[in-house]
Structure formats: C-alpha cells, structure tokens
Design a protein around this motif. Structure first.
Motif, mmCIF file in Angstrom:
data_model
loop_
_atom_site.group_PDB
_atom_site.id
_atom_site.type_symbol
_atom_site.label_atom_id
_atom_site.label_comp_id
_atom_site.label_asym_id
_atom_site.label_seq_id
_atom_site.Cartn_x
_atom_site.Cartn_y
_atom_site.Cartn_z
ATOM 1 N N ASP A 72 -1.537 3.178 11.147
ATOM 2 C CA ASP A 72 -2.319 3.919 9.628
ATOM 3 C C ASP A 72 -1.258 3.219 8.436
ATOM 4 O OD1 ASP A 72 -2.662 5.000 7.384
ATOM 5 O OD2 ASP A 72 -3.369 6.894 8.586
ATOM 6 N N GLY B 277 -10.267 3.463 3.818
ATOM 7 C CA GLY B 277 -9.063 3.443 4.884
ATOM 8 C C GLY B 277 -9.658 4.109 5.855
ATOM 9 N N THR B 278 -10.373 5.114 5.815
ATOM 10 C CA THR B 278 -10.918 5.810 6.945
ATOM 11 C C THR B 278 -11.896 4.915 7.515
ATOM 12 O OG1 THR B 278 -11.258 7.705 5.384
ATOM 13 C CG2 THR B 278 -11.996 8.025 7.512
ATOM 14 N N LYS C 110 -3.332 4.232 -4.738
ATOM 15 C CA LYS C 110 -2.406 3.293 -3.704
ATOM 16 C C LYS C 110 -1.540 2.319 -4.462
ATOM 17 C CE LYS C 110 -3.839 5.645 0.013
ATOM 18 N NZ LYS C 110 -3.773 7.258 -0.129
ATOM 19 N N SER D 72 -5.726 1.504 2.992
ATOM 20 C CA SER D 72 -6.738 1.903 2.072
ATOM 21 C C SER D 72 -6.379 1.740 0.709
ATOM 22 C CB SER D 72 -6.377 3.677 2.025
ATOM 23 O OG SER D 72 -7.102 4.247 0.779
HETATM 24 C C1 LIG Z 1 -2.155 8.243 5.521
HETATM 25 C C2 LIG Z 1 -3.663 7.742 5.207
HETATM 26 N N1 LIG Z 1 -4.323 7.643 6.158
HETATM 27 C C3 LIG Z 1 -5.720 7.361 5.803
HETATM 28 C C4 LIG Z 1 -6.303 7.417 4.304
HETATM 29 C C5 LIG Z 1 -7.823 7.232 4.122
HETATM 30 O O1 LIG Z 1 -7.900 6.100 3.191
HETATM 31 P P1 LIG Z 1 -9.236 6.357 2.282
HETATM 32 O O2 LIG Z 1 -9.108 7.679 1.085
HETATM 33 O O3 LIG Z 1 -9.421 4.831 1.634
HETATM 34 O O4 LIG Z 1 -10.282 6.573 3.237
HETATM 35 C C6 LIG Z 1 -5.508 7.870 3.723
HETATM 36 C C7 LIG Z 1 -5.589 7.867 1.991
HETATM 37 O O5 LIG Z 1 -5.450 8.656 1.380
HETATM 38 C C8 LIG Z 1 -4.075 7.947 3.641
HETATM 39 O O6 LIG Z 1 -2.791 8.265 2.962
#
Ligand SMILES: Cc1ncc(COP(=O)(O)O)c(C=O)c1O
Length: 416
Positions: free
Chosen positions: A178, A63-64, A213, A208
């Motif tokens: 997001d 997700g990042t 999730k 993500s």
């Molecule tokens: C609101 C939010 N943004 C971004 C992310 C980032 O996702 P990832 O952990 O897959 O990089 C998360 C994941 O926990 C999240 O909850």
C-alpha cells in the motif's frame, strides 16, 4: 487569534502556479473529446512506471481501486485472509474485504508506525499452521488460508520490506504494497544492496492520487505498479469491465479507469514531484532541528538508515495531543490526526472480535499522534512560527508538571 493562518495543507498555491499548464490539459480534452483512455493515459502510465522503477503502471480510478484490483489480480480469493496493520486508512482493509477476503492485523513498530516484521513472524509462526495435505498456510482462529500481506508505507515512509519479503517467501504469501502515501519514498534493500522505490518491491503496489497526496489529481485517481506483466494485463481488464477488446468480456470486472483529464494533470505535476518531495524532506529536517530540543516531551518521526521518506505527513507524538491541537487551532495553525481510531477498534470491524489492548503499538500511537502542517510550499517563517508555538506548549506543560511536583514536595515538607 493571530491573523495569518497556516493551513494544514495548501492545495491552492501549487494549482495556481501550474494553472496554465493544467488548463491546457482540460482544453485539449475538450478539443479532442478524448476523455477515457487513449495516449494521454498511456503516456502518464509510462512516466509513472519509470518514476517508480517498475515495468508496468496501470492507471485506475482511485487508490482503493488500485488495492482491490492488485489483490484480485495477484490471486487473492474469496475466503482468504490478508494480513495488514491496524493503523492505516480504512481503504486498505476495505479493498481486502471487497476482494472477498478477511483482513487480519499485526501490530506496528512503535518508532516507524509501519508493520513490525518480528510481529509478522510471530503471527505466521504462532497464529497460523501449515495444512499437511495442501501445504497451505491457515490461520488457526479463522480457519482460513492466509494468502497475502499488505504492508502500508505510512506517512511517506517505506515499511521495513526485506524481512517482510523474506517471510512472505518462506510462507508462500503475495506481497501487495500500500504505497498510497509514499510516491517516491525509497528503501535500502540489503537483499539487493541498493535503494528501491516504494511500489517496486512487492508483487504489485497501489498508489492513490487523491488531491492531498504528494502526487495528487484534481479529483479521484490511482494506479497499480508492478513488474509482473500478467498482473498488469489482468488489472487492465479488471478496470474496464473485464474486457481486453471492446464488448468481449472474459470475466466480470469494474468501472475503475483513470480518465484522461486526470492522467494529463498528473503528468504535468509528475515533473515537479521529485522537487516537491525534496522540499518536504527539507521541511522535515527543519522541524527536526527546531523540535529536537524537546525530544523528551515530544516524539519526532524516526527515519531509519534504510529509509528515505517523502513526508506525506509530519507526525509527532505528545501526551496532551488534544490540548496542543486546540492551542495551535486558536492561533490559526491547521493540524490533523492520522488516524484517531485504529481499524481493529472501528465499529465496521467489530465482527472481527478484536478488543482494546490487542495492538498496543497502534493504539498508543492513535492516542498521541498529531500531524503538523507539511507541504512543499511551507515557508521558513511559517515553520518557525509553528515550531515556536509547539515548543512554548511543550515548555508550559513541562513546567506545569514541575510546579505541580514542587507544590506536592513543599506541601509534604510542611506536613500537608
Ligand atoms: C494508506 C492509504 N491506503 C489507501 C488509500 C485509498 O486511496 P483513495 O482515497 O485514492 O481511494 C489511501 C488514501 O487516502 C491511503 O492513505
């Protein structure tokens, strides 16, 4: 200690139930050695785009990655300011910084925990000004251009997007959703007079697939959804070292691809997502039914008429949050806090110069929120037990308050 524990999240059971199908994905990858890219990734991307009602989906490593790539592809440049909320996971702001921009915050609506459009309006009108020559919006304090806004669909509920999109149009900002916690959440848009899926409303959106999730991989994974073909094309390059054709690099990119094993696993699980989300909604409505009787003592999630939430988390607010968490822990009930310290007060962001009191909505929530167990397999019996323990606690707290008050009254009446 009661023996039958209730986890905060049961990740084991759904994987056991799908074990054969998931193992077949792995076996196929071993037989074909197709680990990176290929038709399995493309099939999943097509299906997830369909699920989100978007024209494109690009699978990425997390997700990042999705947030970072979406910001860069949408045109956020080093030196820009990107506005988001303080009560989100740090990945939201990490991605902004990694795109070369500076995160800035507006507070949340205290009932929904998501970006308050009125405060965004105040920020854009009060804290920013339009440069007379370039026509660009500048943040006065930072002296930099404000170019994008990242509303976070927190806990599985869409932010109030209509007014955010109106403001973004008025001030020339890109909107990147997001949607990392909101797979399948819906928003009723008055602008369009129809329900819209999270991930389909902004210029692009990030998801993500972290294992916990609503749609989770068996490892790290993420995706960008968009209706903008140019953004999708740029993200396909960004995730793959800036190349559209092997070893022909039009720019520098990243190693941020979705691998085919995770894509195959996600595709198997995607078939169940709508039913799992429905089950989460049922659990939320049962919690609401049980805990509603104590509404004065415990604040329950608010689902406005414009929202169909998918309850990634079921978050309540109570005054003695730590005490309730400890009590539930003692009887084997897992809970979480999402998140205990708002981002503007994190050490990582001390250079942004914010202080306690700057975002009262996010700060108050952070001190009282508690996430109760929420997952599709949560049984009625488990929920009844959780709700009973919460109600007992709330009752005891209320009564200890009453007895304290009545003790004072009786002491006063005795002249004490
Ligand atoms: C609101 C939010 N943004 C971004 C992310 C980032 O996702 P990832 O952990 O897959 O990089 C998360 C994941 O926990 C999240 O909850």
């Amino acid at each position: 200690m009661e023996t039958n524990r209730i986890p905060f999240l049961d990740l084991v059971t759904p994987h056991q139930e799908l074990k054969d199908e998931l193992a077949a994905v792995f076996a196929y990858a071993l037989d074909t050695a197709g680990f990176i890219g290929g038709p399995i990734v493309e099939d999943f991307e097509r299906s997830f785009a369909k699920f989100c009602d978007t024209q494109h989906c690009v699978g990425v490593g997390s997700g990042t990655d999705a947030l970072r790539f979406a910001l860069i592809a949408a045109g956020v440049k080093p030196g820009d300011v990107v506005v988001t909320v303080p009560n989100t996971f740090i990945a939201t702001t990490e991605a902004i910084t990694q795109a070369g921009a500076t995160p800035d915050f507006v507070d949340v609506d205290e009932s929904t925990y998501s970006m308050d459009p009125a405060r965004l309006c105040k920020y854009l009108q009060g804290d920013c000004c339009v440069d007379g020559t370039t026509g660009r919006l500048f943040n006065r304090r930072l002296g930099r251009p404000v170019t994008a806004v990242v509303p976070v669909h927190l806990y599985g509920q869409a932010a109030d997007m209509d007014p955010i999109l109106d403001l973004a149009e008025r001030f020339g900002l890109r909107v990147i959703e997001d949607a990392c916690q909101a797979h399948g959440a819906e928003y009723f848009s008055k602008r369009q007079n129809r329900w819209l899926k999270a991930g389909s409303m902004g210029r692009a959106a990030a998801f993500s697939f972290y294992p916990g999730k609503n749609l989770g991989a068996c490892g790290e994974a993420g995706a960008v959804t968009t209706n903008d073909g140019d953004i999708a094309r740029k993200i396909r390059m960004l995730r793959d070292h800036g190349q559209a054709r092997k070893y022909y690099h039009d720019m520098e990119g990243y190693n941020g691809r979705l691998d085919s094993i995770q894509a195959g696993i996600l595709h198997v699980k995607l078939r169940h997502l709508a039913a799992w989300n429905e089950r989460r909604r049922e659990c939320a409505s049962r919690y609401q039914g049980f805990l509603g009787v104590a509404e004065g003592e415990i604040k329950l999630p608010v689902e406005p008429s414009w929202s169909k939430a998918v309850f990634h988390l079921y978050v309540v607010q109570v005054k003695n949050r730590e005490k309730l968490q400890k009590r539930l822990g003692e009887v084997g009930i897992g809970t979480g806090i999402h998140y205990p310290i708002p981002l503007h007060l994190q050490k990582a962001y001390k250079d942004l110069g914010y202080r306690e009191g700057d975002f009262p909505g996010a700060e108050k929530a952070a001190s009282q929120i508690l996430s109760l167990p929420m997952f599709p397999g949560l049984t009625y019996a488990q929920q009844d037990r959780i709700a009973q323990h919460v109600l007992d606690f709330v009752d005891e707290e209320a009564n200890s308050g009453i007895s304290a008050v009545s003790r004072i009254v009786s002491l006063t009446s005795q002249g004490g």
